[in-house]
Design a protein around this motif. Structure first.
Motif, PDB file in Angstrom:
ATOM      1  N   ILE A 117       0.834  -1.208   0.000  1.00  0.00           N
ATOM      2  CA  ILE A 117       0.000   0.000   0.000  1.00  0.00           C
ATOM      3  C   ILE A 117       0.864   1.251   0.000  1.00  0.00           C
ATOM      4  O   ILE A 117       0.613   2.205  -0.757  1.00  0.00           O
ATOM      5  CB  ILE A 117      -0.944  -0.012   1.226  1.00  0.00           C
ATOM      6  N   VAL A 118       1.899   1.259   0.832  1.00  0.00           N
ATOM      7  CA  VAL A 118       2.780   2.431   0.920  1.00  0.00           C
ATOM      8  C   VAL A 118       3.579   2.603  -0.369  1.00  0.00           C
ATOM      9  O   VAL A 118       3.817   3.728  -0.824  1.00  0.00           O
ATOM     10  CB  VAL A 118       3.715   2.307   2.141  1.00  0.00           C
ATOM     11  N   ASN A 119       3.997   1.501  -0.977  1.00  0.00           N
ATOM     12  CA  ASN A 119       4.718   1.591  -2.248  1.00  0.00           C
ATOM     13  C   ASN A 119       3.834   2.176  -3.345  1.00  0.00           C
ATOM     14  O   ASN A 119       4.298   2.936  -4.199  1.00  0.00           O
ATOM     15  CB  ASN A 119       5.227   0.214  -2.675  1.00  0.00           C
ATOM     16  N   ALA A 123       2.297   8.710  -0.032  1.00  0.00           N
ATOM     17  CA  ALA A 123       1.718   9.722   0.855  1.00  0.00           C
ATOM     18  C   ALA A 123       0.757   9.117   1.878  1.00  0.00           C
ATOM     19  O   ALA A 123       0.238   9.826   2.738  1.00  0.00           O
ATOM     20  CB  ALA A 123       0.987  10.780   0.024  1.00  0.00           C
ATOM     21  N   ALA A 124       0.523   7.821   1.791  1.00  0.00           N
ATOM     22  CA  ALA A 124      -0.433   7.175   2.696  1.00  0.00           C
ATOM     23  C   ALA A 124       0.053   7.245   4.141  1.00  0.00           C
ATOM     24  O   ALA A 124       1.255   7.194   4.414  1.00  0.00           O
ATOM     25  CB  ALA A 124      -0.637   5.719   2.286  1.00  0.00           C
ATOM     26  N   ASP A 125      -0.887   7.399   5.050  1.00  0.00           N
ATOM     27  CA  ASP A 125      -0.584   7.403   6.482  1.00  0.00           C
ATOM     28  C   ASP A 125      -0.340   5.955   6.908  1.00  0.00           C
ATOM     29  O   ASP A 125      -1.280   5.170   7.046  1.00  0.00           O
ATOM     30  CB  ASP A 125      -1.768   8.001   7.253  1.00  0.00           C
ATOM     31  N   LYS A 126       0.912   5.597   7.112  1.00  0.00           N
ATOM     32  CA  LYS A 126       1.280   4.204   7.376  1.00  0.00           C
ATOM     33  C   LYS A 126       0.619   3.673   8.644  1.00  0.00           C
ATOM     34  O   LYS A 126       0.106   2.545   8.671  1.00  0.00           O
ATOM     35  CB  LYS A 126       2.800   4.094   7.482  1.00  0.00           C
ATOM     36  N   PHE A 127       0.600   4.486   9.702  1.00  0.00           N
ATOM     37  CA  PHE A 127       0.005   4.046  10.964  1.00  0.00           C
ATOM     38  C   PHE A 127      -1.491   3.801  10.793  1.00  0.00           C
ATOM     39  O   PHE A 127      -2.035   2.799  11.269  1.00  0.00           O
ATOM     40  CB  PHE A 127       0.245   5.088  12.054  1.00  0.00           C
ATOM     41  N   ASN A 128      -2.156   4.713  10.090  1.00  0.00           N
ATOM     42  CA  ASN A 128      -3.597   4.579   9.882  1.00  0.00           C
ATOM     43  C   ASN A 128      -3.916   3.353   9.033  1.00  0.00           C
ATOM     44  O   ASN A 128      -4.881   2.623   9.311  1.00  0.00           O
ATOM     45  CB  ASN A 128      -4.142   5.840   9.215  1.00  0.00           C
ATOM     46  N   LYS A 129      -3.106   3.117   7.997  1.00  0.00           N
ATOM     47  CA  LYS A 129      -3.333   1.952   7.143  1.00  0.00           C
ATOM     48  C   LYS A 129      -3.130   0.657   7.920  1.00  0.00           C
ATOM     49  O   LYS A 129      -3.874  -0.310   7.750  1.00  0.00           O
ATOM     50  CB  LYS A 129      -2.400   1.990   5.930  1.00  0.00           C
ATOM     51  N   LEU A 130      -2.119   0.632   8.786  1.00  0.00           N
ATOM     52  CA  LEU A 130      -1.887  -0.565   9.595  1.00  0.00           C
ATOM     53  C   LEU A 130      -3.058  -0.805  10.537  1.00  0.00           C
ATOM     54  O   LEU A 130      -3.490  -1.945  10.738  1.00  0.00           O
ATOM     55  CB  LEU A 130      -0.588  -0.420  10.392  1.00  0.00           C
ATOM     56  N   HIS A 131      -3.600   0.273  11.092  1.00  0.00           N
ATOM     57  CA  HIS A 131      -4.769   0.146  11.960  1.00  0.00           C
ATOM     58  C   HIS A 131      -5.953  -0.428  11.180  1.00  0.00           C
ATOM     59  O   HIS A 131      -6.674  -1.307  11.674  1.00  0.00           O
ATOM     60  CB  HIS A 131      -5.142   1.507  12.550  1.00  0.00           C
ATOM     61  N   GLN A 132      -6.148   0.064   9.955  1.00  0.00           N
ATOM     62  CA  GLN A 132      -7.252  -0.436   9.132  1.00  0.00           C
ATOM     63  C   GLN A 132      -7.052  -1.913   8.784  1.00  0.00           C
ATOM     64  O   GLN A 132      -8.004  -2.705   8.810  1.00  0.00           O
ATOM     65  CB  GLN A 132      -7.369   0.405   7.860  1.00  0.00           C
ATOM     66  N   LEU A 133      -5.824  -2.288   8.472  1.00  0.00           N
ATOM     67  CA  LEU A 133      -5.540  -3.688   8.149  1.00  0.00           C
ATOM     68  C   LEU A 133      -5.768  -4.595   9.357  1.00  0.00           C
ATOM     69  O   LEU A 133      -6.174  -5.751   9.212  1.00  0.00           O
ATOM     70  CB  LEU A 133      -4.096  -3.833   7.662  1.00  0.00           C
TER      71      LEU A 133
END
Length: 229
Positions: A117-119, A123-133
């Motif tokens: 996702i980050v690749n 610009a993605a919020d890595k912490f937020n994406k990890l929380h969503q995952l």
């Protein structure tokens, strides 16, 4: 030629649920079955049906439910709908060899997805994406080092369906059967090899520390940790 040979499923009024069994015009001896399998395109359902015909399955009356890994837990909603509204009887759980979901943990899959996702979006919020995952279960397959482990995962999915309270046990007075299969994507034969996972080789008491398979000559599947057994 029977009436069912000319049946066009597009004519069924799916908006009028639940379906009347007569609407499907299912001939005696033909099952309206559900298949839960992986979304991997190497699984050719047309070839699978050549084997499942032995169990009364006809591709005209088969509801195919596909997801990553062919996991039964993710398919529960669709199975309940198909049983109660689409006249499904038997269920076939079909995993396959060399599955991309094998050999992972929930954590490793989430981290792999996060990297992807980050690749794709730096610009993605890595912490937020990890929380969503973390809100999702990705249901990895423990491992596929040998036939014992591969079929054991199928058996777990079958047992889940057998014990899930919303999965019907009978229909029209007849018992509903839940089958488990392992599809060999490397099979060179015209019809891919389907192994009945419920008749898997017995795991004996002498276990290898590396892969938990029977040691040496006791192992029927030539495990990676002792390939010369």
């Amino acid at each position: 030629m029977s009436e069912t040979d000319n049946l066009d499923l597009s004519e069924i009024e799916y908006s009028k649920l639940p379906l009347d069994p007569g609407q499907l015009k299912v001939a005696i001896g033909i099952l309206a079955a559900a298949q839960v399998t992986c979304m991997d395109p190497r699984i050719q359902m047309s070839k699978v049906y050549e084997e499942l015909e032995k169990f009364g399955v006809n591709s005209r009356y088969a509801w195919v439910i596909r997801n990553a890994g062919g996991r039964a837990r993710e398919a529960l909603r669709s199975i309940v709908v198909s049983q109660n509204l689409l006249n499904t009887t038997d269920i076939h759980v079909i995993h396959h060899t060399k599955c991309g979901m094998a050999g992972h943990s929930e954590e490793s899959i989430r981290l792999g997805l996060l990297d992807a996702i980050v690749n794709n979006d730096p610009a993605a919020d890595k912490f937020n994406k990890l929380h969503q995952l973390s809100q999702h279960q990705f249901l990895p397959i423990h491992n596929q080092r040998c036939i014992h482990h591969s079929t054991a995962e199928v058996v777990r999915d079958v047992e889940l369906l057998q014990n899930y309270p919303l999965i019907a046990r009978k229909k029209g007075g007849a018992d509903i059967k839940i089958h488990g299969w392992l599809y060999d994507v490397d099979a060179k034969t015209k019809t891919p090899k389907l192994t009945n996972a419920l008749n898997r080789p017995e795991i004996l008491s002498a276990l290898c520390d590396f892969c938990e398979c029977p040691i040496g000559a006791l192992c029927e599947c030539k495990c990676q940790c002792h390939p010369n057994a």
